[in-house]
Design a protein around this motif. Structure first.
Motif, PDB file in Angstrom:
ATOM      1  N   ARG A   1      -3.201  10.199  12.552  1.00  0.00           N
ATOM      2  CA  ARG A   1      -2.120   9.906  11.915  1.00  0.00           C
ATOM      3  C   ARG A   1      -2.069   9.999  10.471  1.00  0.00           C
ATOM      4  NH1 ARG A   1       1.622   6.366  14.173  1.00  0.00           N
ATOM      5  NH2 ARG A   1       2.810   6.922  12.264  1.00  0.00           N
ATOM      6  N   GLY A   2      -3.342  10.191  10.006  1.00  0.00           N
ATOM      7  CA  GLY A   2      -3.693  10.517   8.509  1.00  0.00           C
ATOM      8  C   GLY A   2      -5.035   9.908   8.205  1.00  0.00           C
ATOM      9  N   VAL A   3      -5.230   9.607   6.877  1.00  0.00           N
ATOM     10  CA  VAL A   3      -6.454   9.033   6.216  1.00  0.00           C
ATOM     11  C   VAL A   3      -5.990   7.922   5.535  1.00  0.00           C
ATOM     12  CG1 VAL A   3      -7.841  11.182   6.746  1.00  0.00           C
ATOM     13  CG2 VAL A   3      -6.632  10.527   4.720  1.00  0.00           C
ATOM     14  N   LEU A   4      -6.939   6.862   5.315  1.00  0.00           N
ATOM     15  CA  LEU A   4      -6.802   5.853   4.402  1.00  0.00           C
ATOM     16  C   LEU A   4      -7.774   6.242   3.349  1.00  0.00           C
ATOM     17  CD1 LEU A   4      -6.005   2.991   3.433  1.00  0.00           C
ATOM     18  CD2 LEU A   4      -8.070   2.092   4.657  1.00  0.00           C
ATOM     19  N   ALA A   5      -7.116   6.292   1.854  1.00  0.00           N
ATOM     20  CA  ALA A   5      -8.133   6.598   0.899  1.00  0.00           C
ATOM     21  C   ALA A   5      -8.055   5.843  -0.313  1.00  0.00           C
ATOM     22  CB  ALA A   5      -7.618   8.004   0.361  1.00  0.00           C
ATOM     23  N   ILE A   6      -9.132   5.967  -1.207  1.00  0.00           N
ATOM     24  CA  ILE A   6      -8.877   4.983  -2.375  1.00  0.00           C
ATOM     25  C   ILE A   6      -8.817   5.700  -3.574  1.00  0.00           C
ATOM     26  CG2 ILE A   6     -10.572   3.544  -3.851  1.00  0.00           C
ATOM     27  CD1 ILE A   6     -11.875   2.672  -1.408  1.00  0.00           C
TER      28      ILE A   6
ATOM     29  N   GLN B   1      -4.572  -1.519   6.872  1.00  0.00           N
ATOM     30  CA  GLN B   1      -4.598  -2.602   6.221  1.00  0.00           C
ATOM     31  C   GLN B   1      -5.952  -3.508   6.362  1.00  0.00           C
ATOM     32  OE1 GLN B   1      -2.287  -3.627   3.920  1.00  0.00           O
ATOM     33  NE2 GLN B   1      -4.142  -4.728   3.332  1.00  0.00           N
ATOM     34  N   PRO B   2      -6.416  -3.827   7.880  1.00  0.00           N
ATOM     35  CA  PRO B   2      -7.573  -4.421   8.063  1.00  0.00           C
ATOM     36  C   PRO B   2      -8.793  -3.713   7.504  1.00  0.00           C
ATOM     37  CG  PRO B   2      -6.539  -4.064  10.085  1.00  0.00           C
ATOM     38  CD  PRO B   2      -5.623  -3.486   9.043  1.00  0.00           C
ATOM     39  N   VAL B   3      -8.630  -2.401   7.393  1.00  0.00           N
ATOM     40  CA  VAL B   3      -9.975  -1.688   6.877  1.00  0.00           C
ATOM     41  C   VAL B   3      -9.817  -1.825   5.388  1.00  0.00           C
ATOM     42  CG1 VAL B   3     -10.958   0.698   6.652  1.00  0.00           C
ATOM     43  CG2 VAL B   3      -9.713   0.129   8.755  1.00  0.00           C
ATOM     44  N   ALA B   4      -8.728  -1.821   4.954  1.00  0.00           N
ATOM     45  CA  ALA B   4      -8.851  -2.001   3.320  1.00  0.00           C
ATOM     46  C   ALA B   4      -9.305  -3.409   3.071  1.00  0.00           C
ATOM     47  CB  ALA B   4      -7.372  -1.613   2.878  1.00  0.00           C
TER      48      ALA B   4
ATOM     49  N   MET C   1       0.797  -1.071  -0.204  1.00  0.00           N
ATOM     50  CA  MET C   1      -0.017  -0.120   0.105  1.00  0.00           C
ATOM     51  C   MET C   1       0.716   1.555   0.223  1.00  0.00           C
ATOM     52  SD  MET C   1      -3.163   0.917   2.694  1.00  0.00           S
ATOM     53  CE  MET C   1      -3.515  -0.818   2.861  1.00  0.00           C
ATOM     54  N   GLN C   2       0.683   2.340  -0.881  1.00  0.00           N
ATOM     55  CA  GLN C   2       1.297   3.480  -0.870  1.00  0.00           C
ATOM     56  C   GLN C   2       1.246   4.189   0.170  1.00  0.00           C
ATOM     57  OE1 GLN C   2       0.728   5.853  -4.367  1.00  0.00           O
ATOM     58  NE2 GLN C   2       2.215   7.221  -4.112  1.00  0.00           N
ATOM     59  N   ILE C   3       2.204   4.942   0.750  1.00  0.00           N
ATOM     60  CA  ILE C   3       1.972   6.033   1.611  1.00  0.00           C
ATOM     61  C   ILE C   3       2.575   7.194   1.234  1.00  0.00           C
ATOM     62  CG2 ILE C   3       2.565   6.631   4.136  1.00  0.00           C
ATOM     63  CD1 ILE C   3       2.993   3.599   4.811  1.00  0.00           C
ATOM     64  N   ILE C   4       1.722   8.134   1.366  1.00  0.00           N
ATOM     65  CA  ILE C   4       2.110   9.606   1.126  1.00  0.00           C
ATOM     66  C   ILE C   4       2.364  10.474   2.129  1.00  0.00           C
ATOM     67  CG2 ILE C   4       1.289  11.540  -0.259  1.00  0.00           C
ATOM     68  CD1 ILE C   4      -0.076   9.590  -2.315  1.00  0.00           C
TER      69      ILE C   4
END
Lengths: 125, 251, 587, 117
Positions: C169-174, C428-431, C1-4
């Protein structure tokens, strides 16, 4: 990221607007040909009376007349479109606080063309 | 959905899935409709009830957000303000905006436009910084009228889909971005014209245009982008010749 | 998973998000500001705002008047400290927009013009014809290109707020185009994700207005405040829900029922004068006007049309010139979507859900209770709207509090220590769970659950509410949540540009935020502003002069807590409209 | 960004386009239809003597020069675009070739007008 790009092949047939545009643009072949006819005539003129008269006679041939008739019509269409879009090359013109409408610029173009054409006819006659 | 009085229309949609397809194909859906239904609502009906995988962008459904542009029977239109009743009973064909790469189904890749928008410096470049405490600039309604129509662009990209020159040469900055460029140049608050003229003067600037003017024809906000572009051909020509007569201070 | 990696993440590219991004970048140009939005910014719903933005401008106006109009308009549920800050900073922010190029309407001498809006003592609404939101959004969007520190991530859909040890810590996005998950990591996050009007059936909101930020903050344990206060706009185009701006009435349009009678005089908004009066009749506040419609409908005095009951919004006496100069979008929309030429005929209108007064709980610095998380714009409840928002305060709110949020988030990022540890552990679990949705082989259609939710919200949490209907809606929402949990079967199993999948994720947020709305409304046993209970018709300052807080409890229904209202200089009084105001001179 | 030379070409194209829009159709009608067919105008309108006299007169020389040159620059400019539009891979540089042809024709006209005296 994979994408699909469509071709431009035959784009000018896809829409009547493009067909009219293409006709406008292809008027240039007729206009260029006409300029070459004149240039050719000028060359004949420089060569003397006999050569010039031969050129003049060729103008009366059916082929030449058909060409000129087509050219006159297509260039007339070119003239129409030229004035139709003329306002697009101009900044907003104003009389007082009111903008001059695009249709007035078109009308002015057509009117000057008519006047000049009549003058031309009169000049030749 | 409301009662539809039994009227059904065939909507043929271009389909393309980058994960499985090498080329697009068409699929036809039978959509019950009422006379007040837009093409967008027809597509939404398909997505909700017939095929959830049909992909398209939409948002405001009132012709102001610029998301839902597409080709309807070959003409660039906003699907939210195009109505199914106008295509009955023949049916209609909906395709993604032409000249853009297709991402999926009716969604196109708009990146190129966004890059071009950046390139025109789409912001006021003031003569000198003006503190907020000094209040607003004065601008008369007539000064405003010089740029106002060009400020109405909703970036829907219909003009790009209408422009064969953009289709033939992707380097061309194109009608929408150039209209916005002119919008800033014509604003009495702006002093950035000289910077923007560099782009105007380039081959990629206004010179890709041959005044097809279909862009102005399809513009849903009647902005007349062709006018902005061609007015700048004159500006660029003046700039070209006048620099020999009266060179600008900053070269 | 890419981290920006970045310093400040702004989620949402509408008016508040763009203003926050610019503010953060101006605070320190070295900050890496990531502007993450599920649409390209100019598609955001700010674009559809019409009437204008309020700020004290004229000599006969004052900050005190703006404060009073806002607080009484909000039925004394406003946080007055926030309102004071708001009215004091409104003007400078609108001037800044002017410097950035916003084409505000002008007087002949070149000064900015203002117009009347409902509930205003003195005209103070700056307008750009009736496309004010459009111009504000495009001005901000285009101006944002000036700041190299702002990096845009267009069409990235945020699905989770990443929190570790009580810190953002940030957000998870698609990434929508590819369906790939991306983690944006930064010490501070600003939510500027807009409202949630799409949980109702009939609304003025764009398809994107699905309460994403509210849902994510709520899931992360932040309370949603005052969610029962959902504003109905009284004048929406019949059948479509398209907004017919309050500016119509600000410019002098009138509302009549099927008999051509100006019915507002019967609802405490009169007297009927031959001239407009501020804060009276059609210049009354939105909640009152929407409620008057409801009563007219019950009395059978509305027009009956195939698309439902309607009243007439009549602009004819304004004349073609003024209509086309000041209200061009209205004229165009009425023509296109209803076939009505408003120069010749009245426009049939009805109320529609328009604006969420509540939202993610923040203080006046736009800080939430979660360190590092900020919120601004419609998704936030900074406290200026109370129980009913005054027209044209929301566009100003975007820039006043968008700026605050951006500056505060920047400040926080500059001071925050870098945290160790991987964010992937949470992401990861959310994804994986979300990817699981693509594999459901059983379940019901997305649209079925969504449509039932909308209908139920409209029935239970509409203009007028009762215990009975609210309880039914609460039950329904619980049922829909469990049906959703059992599985939604998607037609689209791919990842590239799968909008069906994204809509399903939105629906998860919408169901939960709907619960917050319905349960907050159920618990508020009084009538105040936009929250009207037929079974508790009076305002009850003894028991309910307080904010509600909806707190998430997993799969259970939310817990409703309360917090006090900050009152600085205006104690609650009766909320009076009509009557004593002086004559309005429309410019 | 590199400054384009298009302003030169576009000015010539525009001048020729304006001229052809103003008088093109009538001119073609006169020299190609009316005179050869003796329709509206007598056939000897374009007799050797009259045309030679016209071409030897300063105003006449200018008129002939401007018409031939203007039409060529306008026409060849558009022909370039037409060929580009049907898909011929003609880059921006090719514009100079087409305008070069127009310039050549114009120079020939100039030469002939001088020769005629």
């Amino acid at each position: 990221m994979k994408t699909y790009t469509r071709t431009m092949n035959g784009w000018w047939r896809r829409n009547p607007f493009y067909l009219w545009y293409t006709l406008r643009e292809w008027s240039s072949f007729f206009l260029t040909a006409y300029a070459l006819v004149l240039l050719f005539g000028l060359a004949r003129l420089a060569e003397g009376a006999a050569q010039y008269e031969a050129w003049r006679a060729s103008l009366a041939s059916p082929g030449a007349v058909i060409f000129h008739a087509a050219a006159a019509l297509i260039v007339l269409y070119h003239a129409w479109t030229w004035f139709k879009v003329m306002h697009k090359t101009l900044p907003f013109l104003r009389i007082g606080a009111r903008r001059v409408p695009d249709s007035a610029i078109f009308a002015a173009g057509v009117a000057s063309s008519v006047v000049l054409s009549l003058l031309l006819l009169w000049g030749f006659a | 959905m409301n009662a539809t009085n039994g009227k059904v229309i065939a909507i043929e949609c271009l389909r393309y899935d980058p994960q499985t397809d090498d080329a697009p194909h068409y699929e036809t859906y039978q959509v019950p409709f009422t006379d007040d239904m837009s093409v967008l609502q027809g597509l939404q009906y398909i997505k909700d009830h017939l095929d959830g995988s049909l992909t398209f962008r939409w948002s405001c459904r009132m012709a102001i957000c610029g998301s839902c542009g597409g080709m309807v029977n070959g003409v660039p239109r906003l699907s939210c303000e195009t109505f199914l009743r106008d295509f009955y009973p023949e049916g209609l064909r909906v395709e993604p905006l032409t000249h853009f790469p297709i991402q999926r189904d009716l969604a196109v890749d708009q990146t190129d436009f966004l890059v071009k928008l950046r390139s025109i410096k789409p912001y006021i470049i003031p003569e000198a910084p003006k503190p907020v405490t000094e209040g607003t600039f004065l601008q008369t309604p007539q000064q405003m009228d010089e740029y106002y129509q060009y400020s109405q662009c909703i970036n829907c990209l219909l003009c790009y889909a209408a422009c064969p020159q953009y289709g033939l040469d992707r380097e061309f900055t194109g009608p929408g971005a150039l209209a916005l460029l002119h919008r800033y140049n014509a604003d009495s608050r702006d002093a950035g014209k000289a910077e923007r003229m560099e782009l105007v003067n380039a081959d990629e600037g206004v010179w890709g245009c041959t005044l097809v003017s279909y862009c102005s024809e399809v513009c849903p906000k009647s902005i007349d982008p062709a006018r902005a572009v061609n007015q700048n051909k004159v500006e660029s020509t003046k700039d070209y010749f006048l620099r020999f007569v009266a060179p600008r201070r900053n070269g | 998973m890419q981290i920006i990696q970045s310093d400040v993440i702004i989620v949402g590219g509408g008016g508040a998000g763009l203003r926050a991004a610019i503010a953060a970048s101006e605070r320190d140009s070295r900050l890496r500001v990531a502007l993450v939005s599920k649409v390209v910014p100019m598609r955001s719903h700010t674009v559809a705002a019409e009437g204008g933005a309020a700020a004290v401008t004229r000599g006969d106006d004052s900050l005190q008047y703006h404060f009073e109009d806002t607080v009484s308009g909000g039925d004394w549920l406003c946080d007055q400290q926030a309102v004071e800050y708001f009215v004091a900073h409104a003007h400078e922010e609108l001037v800044r927009l002017e410097h950035w190029g916003c084409p505000w309407g002008r007087q002949p001498d070149g000064h900015v013009n203002v117009r009347y809006f409902g509930g205003m003592k003195v005209p103070r609404t700056w307008y750009a014809a009736d496309r004010s939101g459009f111009h504000i959004l495009h001005t901000l969007f285009q101006t944002s290109h000036k700041y190299p520190g702002i990096k845009r991530y267009d069409e990235y859909f945020c699905v989770e707020l990443l929190v570790d040890d009580g810190h953002v810590r940030g957000v998870l996005a698609i990434e929508i185009a590819t369906g790939e998950f991306v983690v944006f990591e930064a010490p501070s996050v600003v939510f500027a994700t807009g409202g949630v009007g799409r949980v109702f059936r009939s609304n003025t909101n764009a398809g994107t207005v699905t309460g994403d930020g509210m849902g994510l903050a709520y899931r992360a344990g932040v309370a949603l405040r005052d969610m029962e206060f959902m504003q109905y706009h009284p004048t929406c185009l019949l059948g479509t829900g398209i907004l017919m701006t309050e500016a119509c009435r600000g410019e002098g349009a009138v509302l009549t029922n099927k008999d051509g009678y100006r019915y507002l005089q019967d609802y405490g908004l009169g007297p009927l004068d031959p001239w407009p009066r501020p804060k009276a009749m059609e210049l009354g506040p939105r909640d009152r006007l929407s409620q008057a419609f409801w009563h007219e409908m019950k009395k059978g005095r509305t027009l009956e049309t195939p698309q439902g009951p309607a009243v007439n919004l009549d602009l004819r006496h304004l004349g073609a010139k003024k209509i086309h100069e000041r209200l061009p979008l209205i004229a165009e929309a009425a023509k296109t979507f209803s076939g009505v030429d408003c120069v010749r005929e009245p426009i049939p209108v009805c109320p529609g859900v328009h604006y969420m007064m509540g939202g993610i709980l923040t203080n006046v610095r736009c800080e939430t209770t979660l360190p590092g998380l900020y919120a601004a714009g419609e998704c936030a409840s900074v406290g200026i709207h109370g129980a009913n928002r005054l027209g044209s305060n929301s566009l100003t709110e975007l820039v006043v509090f968008g700026r605050v949020a951006g500056e505060q988030a920047a400040q926080f990022a500059l001071a925050a220590p870098r945290r160790a540890g991987s964010v992937l552990r949470q992401a990861q679990p959310v994804a994986d769970a979300l990817l699981g949705m693509l594999r459901n082989t059983e379940g019901e259609r997305l649209a079925a659950v969504r449509d039932e939710m909308r209908l139920s919200m409209e029935k239970g949490a509409g203009i007028y509410r009762t215990q009975e209907h609210l309880e039914e809606t609460c039950r329904k929402l619980m049922e829909l949540r469990s049906r959703y949990a059992k599985g939604i079967k998607l037609d689209d199993r791919g990842r590239a540009f799968n909008t069906e999948w994204l809509t399903a994720i939105e629906l998860r947020n919408m169901l939960e935020v709907s619960q917050a709305i319905a349960h907050s409304a159920l618990e508020r046993r009084e009538s105040r502003g936009s929250h009207q209970r037929l079974d508790h018709e009076k305002r009850d300052d003894v028991n309910f002069l307080k904010h509600s807080l909806a707190c998430r409890r997993g799969d259970e229904v939310p817990r409703i807590d309360y917090m006090p209202v900050t009152i600085t200089k205006s104690s609650p009084r009766a909320r009076v409209y009509g009557g004593e105001g002086k004559q309005v001179v429309l410019t | 960004m590199k400054r384009s030379n298009r302003p030169i070409f576009w000015s010539l194209f525009g001048a020729g386009g304006m001229l052809s829009a103003l008088v093109g159709p009538m001119l073609i009608f006169i020299t190609g239809i009316a005179v050869p067919l003796g329709f509206l105008l007598p056939r000897d309108t374009m007799s050797y003597e009259r045309v030679l006299a016209f071409a030897q007169n300063g105003f006449g020389k200018l008129a002939i020069f401007v018409v031939i040159g203007g039409f060529l620059f306008h026409g060849l400019h558009r022909i370039y675009h037409c060929l580009h539009e049907v898909g011929l891979p003609l880059g921006h540089g090719w514009m100079a070739v087409f305008h070069g042809l127009a310039a050549l024709g114009t120079l020939v006209a100039l030469y002939l007008l001088i020769v005629i005296g």
